[in-house]
Design an enzyme around this catalytic site. Structure first.
Site, short mmCIF file in Angstrom:
data_model
loop_
_atom_site.label_atom_id
_atom_site.label_comp_id
_atom_site.label_asym_id
_atom_site.label_seq_id
_atom_site.Cartn_x
_atom_site.Cartn_y
_atom_site.Cartn_z
N PHE A 150 54.31 33.28 37.32
CA PHE A 150 53.13 32.77 35.98
C PHE A 150 52.94 32.80 34.74
CE2 PHE A 150 48.87 33.36 38.49
CZ PHE A 150 49.43 33.00 39.85
N GLN A 196 38.26 33.73 29.02
CA GLN A 196 38.82 32.85 29.23
C GLN A 196 38.55 31.85 30.42
OE1 GLN A 196 42.06 34.16 32.84
NE2 GLN A 196 43.11 33.53 30.96
N HIS A 201 40.22 29.01 33.27
CA HIS A 201 41.64 28.26 33.84
C HIS A 201 41.72 26.78 33.62
CE1 HIS A 201 44.40 28.42 37.03
NE2 HIS A 201 44.18 29.65 36.97
N LEU A 226 38.86 26.96 41.68
CA LEU A 226 40.30 27.41 41.35
C LEU A 226 41.30 26.34 41.52
CD1 LEU A 226 41.16 28.70 38.85
CD2 LEU A 226 41.90 30.75 40.49
N GLU A 284 47.08 28.88 39.42
CA GLU A 284 48.33 28.95 38.72
C GLU A 284 49.60 29.13 39.77
OE1 GLU A 284 47.42 30.90 34.63
OE2 GLU A 284 50.16 31.40 35.03
N ARG A 289 47.52 30.80 29.35
CA ARG A 289 46.05 30.01 30.00
C ARG A 289 45.66 29.51 28.85
NH1 ARG A 289 43.59 33.30 34.88
NH2 ARG A 289 46.17 33.46 36.28
N ARG A 301 43.84 36.89 28.95
CA ARG A 301 44.34 37.17 29.60
C ARG A 301 45.33 36.74 30.14
NH1 ARG A 301 43.36 37.57 35.57
NH2 ARG A 301 42.19 36.39 35.69
N SER A 303 45.12 41.21 36.47
CA SER A 303 43.69 41.10 36.61
C SER A 303 43.51 42.02 37.93
CB SER A 303 42.34 39.96 36.71
OG SER A 303 41.26 40.71 37.61
C1 LIG Z 1 38.36 32.29 42.13
C2 LIG Z 1 39.57 33.00 41.95
C3 LIG Z 1 40.61 33.67 41.67
C4 LIG Z 1 41.33 34.64 41.04
N1 LIG Z 1 43.01 34.63 41.34
C5 LIG Z 1 43.56 35.85 40.65
C6 LIG Z 1 44.53 35.94 41.05
O1 LIG Z 1 45.89 35.70 41.80
N2 LIG Z 1 45.33 37.41 39.37
C7 LIG Z 1 44.84 37.58 39.17
O2 LIG Z 1 44.84 38.74 38.89
N3 LIG Z 1 43.20 37.86 39.24
C8 LIG Z 1 43.14 36.30 39.93
N4 LIG Z 1 41.05 36.60 39.66
C9 LIG Z 1 40.71 37.71 39.21
C10 LIG Z 1 40.45 38.26 39.32
O3 LIG Z 1 39.96 38.43 41.11
C11 LIG Z 1 39.19 39.20 38.83
O4 LIG Z 1 38.89 39.47 38.29
C12 LIG Z 1 38.98 40.36 40.02
O5 LIG Z 1 38.66 40.05 41.07
C13 LIG Z 1 37.22 40.60 39.65
O6 LIG Z 1 37.40 42.09 40.57
P1 LIG Z 1 36.20 43.45 40.53
O7 LIG Z 1 36.29 44.63 41.13
O8 LIG Z 1 36.97 43.65 39.04
O9 LIG Z 1 34.54 42.31 41.19
P2 LIG Z 1 34.22 41.80 42.16
O10 LIG Z 1 35.45 41.81 43.00
O11 LIG Z 1 34.16 40.84 41.55
O12 LIG Z 1 33.15 42.34 43.17
C14 LIG Z 1 32.33 43.15 42.29
C15 LIG Z 1 31.58 43.70 43.51
O13 LIG Z 1 30.39 44.18 42.64
C16 LIG Z 1 29.74 44.38 43.56
N5 LIG Z 1 27.82 44.04 42.42
C17 LIG Z 1 27.72 42.85 41.38
N6 LIG Z 1 26.80 43.31 40.50
C18 LIG Z 1 25.93 43.85 41.78
C19 LIG Z 1 24.86 45.06 41.11
N7 LIG Z 1 23.45 44.45 40.48
N8 LIG Z 1 24.52 45.87 42.70
C20 LIG Z 1 25.05 46.40 43.53
N9 LIG Z 1 26.44 45.60 43.45
C21 LIG Z 1 26.84 44.65 42.67
C22 LIG Z 1 29.24 43.04 44.24
O14 LIG Z 1 28.74 42.91 45.07
C23 LIG Z 1 30.93 43.59 44.46
O15 LIG Z 1 30.65 44.20 45.86
C24 LIG Z 1 41.12 35.10 40.43
C25 LIG Z 1 39.49 34.78 39.82
C26 LIG Z 1 38.71 33.95 40.89
C27 LIG Z 1 37.44 33.52 40.41
#
Ligand SMILES: Cc1cc2nc3c(=O)[nH]c(=O)nc-3n(C[C@H](O)[C@H](O)[C@H](O)COP(=O)(O)OP(=O)(O)OC[C@H]3O[C@@H](n4cnc5c(N)ncnc54)[C@H](O)[C@@H]3O)c2cc1C
Length: 582
Positions: A119, A239, A241, A251, A254, A285, A397, A402
């Site tokens: 990566f 960031q 991508h 997306l 990568e 990135r 990042r 992440s």
């Molecule tokens: C398409 C894509 C591919 C990715 N691929 C990778 C990868 O391969 N490797 C990597 O390391 N990172 C990757 N990332 C980044 C990584 O996936 C995210 O940064 C990470 O999953 C975020 O996780 P989180 O637990 O912080 O939040 P999230 O998984 O976004 O969850 C947020 C949670 O908060 C809740 N929530 C939000 N607001 C409220 C509210 N007001 N009240 C109640 N609940 C709320 C939602 O319901 C949800 O459950 C990717 C991101 C994307 C978008």
């Protein structure tokens, strides 16, 4: 709107992505724990993560946690807090094995070890060349993490409140007492009293027009905190991508380049050879995204017209159908569905897409929220995952860091909470705690005539994309700040047209718009103030990194219609900042 229900828990986790679920798993071992999520838990954006989770297991090639930490610091253009990066990369190894033991079906090597792939920005021996560090489950790594953690939480009797949207945080004398929530199915308001609250609400890519982020990624947690006087850290670093599907932003992981995919311009040239001779297509990135935009603007995009929406090709044709099906099946499907092409036969048209917030709610390495440059802790309040800023990603990042951040710091925060709640007291907040949220919803649903907010969303996203995007300058960002301030004024007149109580998505979107507007203002202002280029923050008028003036974290306080900035030092206790070459 009346507050109908008051609940009591030791611990309330807001968000059921990887960070929230890992924290819930740990906290629930010793405390009565609720998880609130505006989405059904496994629909969280973590489930969309494709490429992998990094850890220096050394299963395929020699690797060390120390090399991983160095890459993280250098990749973040030295704005990373280095002791936090050390924790991230050292604890990565156990974290991945824990996920494996909990049932996560990683891809395997021939010897049945967890397989690893390349990566961007991950190198051996402090930058000598790429290393295979990303552990993966095909291109569904996040989906597998989410399913694994959700099952474990169910097994451990965590109480889930699905489709409950948090509107506000209850702070009394700087101590966190709970949250104010609306239940989507009924439109009723609830207060959750808690000894500890953890925000794990994910990212906020929806402030930009073209993004890889889900519709729900609206930054609710940071916006709620900002309105309570908590600063938001390093928001100028967002960031892009390099490879979103052209025009759509969906997306293309990568991992395609990790498996050998190559970026090409309109003459078929592998142009990354000119920008990053050592790491080529697997440079960090920020560098790859800027290289693509430079090619496009130089008339070397596929159409060759020099316009900003021209694109380049991501060529994976030489990988062959078998590798694509085994290691990148979802990506193959996306290309067929959205572009009508098979990546085994044709190159994929790509452009950078707004992807990840490096900034967020400032925390220490236990997930405790910090409210000023002296690192004063807000008692009982925690944050983890993309909505938080520890800071392990600095100004940019690295891919796969992440998912790692979620499990390492989600777990640490959960463990800290489990201890904290033992001696903390639970007090029932006054029902007036919900007044601000009631007034907000009351205004938008008072039945008066007012504009719908859809245009405001559109204008905000266009402003942020065009003026606070990959390349920035003073004039554009000043305009962006003014435009967002105007939009915030217009937002005060917005009225919701749907009067339903049950699943009033119109109302919910307008609440989310309010959050995005606050974070857009903070992002644009923090970016305008930082007069240097570092990581993802790239200025045409200050094109160099300036360590003497700007090796500092920014702390942005939302104060009415404007944003006040303060700064705090970066932890550089392990490696001296050096110019970045790849
Ligand atoms: C398409 C894509 C591919 C990715 N691929 C990778 C990868 O391969 N490797 C990597 O390391 N990172 C990757 N990332 C980044 C990584 O996936 C995210 O940064 C990470 O999953 C975020 O996780 P989180 O637990 O912080 O939040 P999230 O998984 O976004 O969850 C947020 C949670 O908060 C809740 N929530 C939000 N607001 C409220 C509210 N007001 N009240 C109640 N609940 C709320 C939602 O319901 C949800 O459950 C990717 C991101 C994307 C978008």
């Amino acid at each position: 709107m009346e507050v109908l229900v008051i609940h009591q828990f030791d611990t309330v986790i807001v968000g059921s992505g990887g960070a929230g679920l890992y924290a819930a798993l740990e906290a629930s071992k010793k405390s009565k724990t609720a998880v609130l999520s505006k989405l059904y838990p496994v629909r969280s954006h973590t489930g969309a993560a494709q490429g992998g989770i990094s850890a220096a297991l050394g299963n395929v090639e020699e690797d060390k946690a120390e090399w991983h930490a160095f890459d993280t610091v250098k990749g973040g253009d030295y704005l990373v807090d280095q002791q936090a990066a050390k924790i991230l990369t050292e604890e990565a190894i156990q974290a991945v094995y824990d996920l494996e033991n909990r049932g996560l079906p990683f891809n395997r090597t021939l010897e049945e070890k967890i397989d690893q792939r390349r990566f961007g920005g991950h190198t051996r021996n402090f930058g000598e060349g790429p290393v295979k560090r990303a552990c993966y489950a095909a291109d569904r790594t996040g989906h597998m993490i989410l399913q694994t953690l959700y099952q474990q939480c169910i097994k451990n009797d965590v109480s889930f409140f699905d489709e409950y949207q948090v509107l506000d945080l209850i702070l009394e004398k700087d101590v966190c007492k709970g949250v104010v929530v609306v239940e989507l199915a009924t439109g009723e308001m609830h207060i959750f009293a808690a000894k500890a609250v953890l925000f794990a609400t994910g990212g906020f890519g929806r402030m930009f027009k073209i993004t890889s982020n889900a519709y729900a990624n609206t930054g609710d947690g940071p916006a709620v905190c900002a309105r309570k006087g908590i600063p938001i850290q390093d928001m100028e670093f967002f960031q892009f991508h390099p490879t979103g599907i052209m025009g759509l932003g969906i997306l293309i992981s990568e991992a395609v380049r990790g498996e050998g995919g190559i970026l090409r311009n309109n003459s078929g040239e592998r142009f990354m050879e000119r920008y990053s001779p050592t790491l080529l297509d697997l440079a960090p990135r920020d560098i790859v995204a800027r290289s693509i935009m430079t090619e496009v603007l130089d008339g070397k995009g596929i159409r060759g017209d020099g316009k900003i929406d021209d694109y380049v090709y991501l060529d994976a044709t030489h990988l062959g159908k078998e590798v694509l099906m085994k290691k990148l099946p979802d990506i193959t499907d996306f290309c067929k569905t959205y572009l009508g092409i098979d990546p085994a036969d044709k190159p994929i048209p790509v452009l950078p897409t707004a992807h990840y917030a490096m900034g967020g709610i400032p925390t220490d390495v236990h997930g405790r929220v910090l409210k000023d440059k002296n690192n004063t802790v807000v008692e009982g309040l925690y944050a983890a995952g993309e909505c938080a800023c520890v800071s392990v990603h600095g100004a940019n990042r690295l891919g796969t860091n992440s998912l790692l951040d979620l499990v390492v710091f989600g777990r640490r925060a959960g463990q800290h909470i489990a201890e904290y709640v033992k001696s903390a007291t639970l007090s029932e907040p006054d029902a007036s705690a919900a007044d601000a949220a009631k007034a907000w919803i009351g205004r938008m649903t008072d039945g008066r005539e007012g504009p719908h907010g859809g245009h405001i969303t559109d204008e905000m996203q266009t402003t942020m994309m065009e003026k606070v995007g990959i390349y920035r300058n003073e004039q554009k960002m000043e305009q962006a700040v003014q435009e967002v301030q105007e939009l915030r004024k217009r937002y005060l007149n917005v009225r919701v047209q749907d009067s339903a109580k049950s699943f009033n998505t119109d109302l919910l979107e307008m609440i989310e718009l309010g959050n995005l507007l606050d974070l857009s203002l903070i992002t644009a202002t923090a970016a305008l103030k930082r007069q240097e280029s570092r990581g993802a923050h790239s200025r045409e008028d200050y094109s160099e990194r300036d360590d003497d003036g700007w090796l500092v974290h920014s702390l942005a306080y939302l104060e009415g219609d404007s944003v006040r900035l303060d700064y705090k030092p970066v932890d550089t206790s392990i490696w001296e900042p050096k110019p970045r070459t790849y």
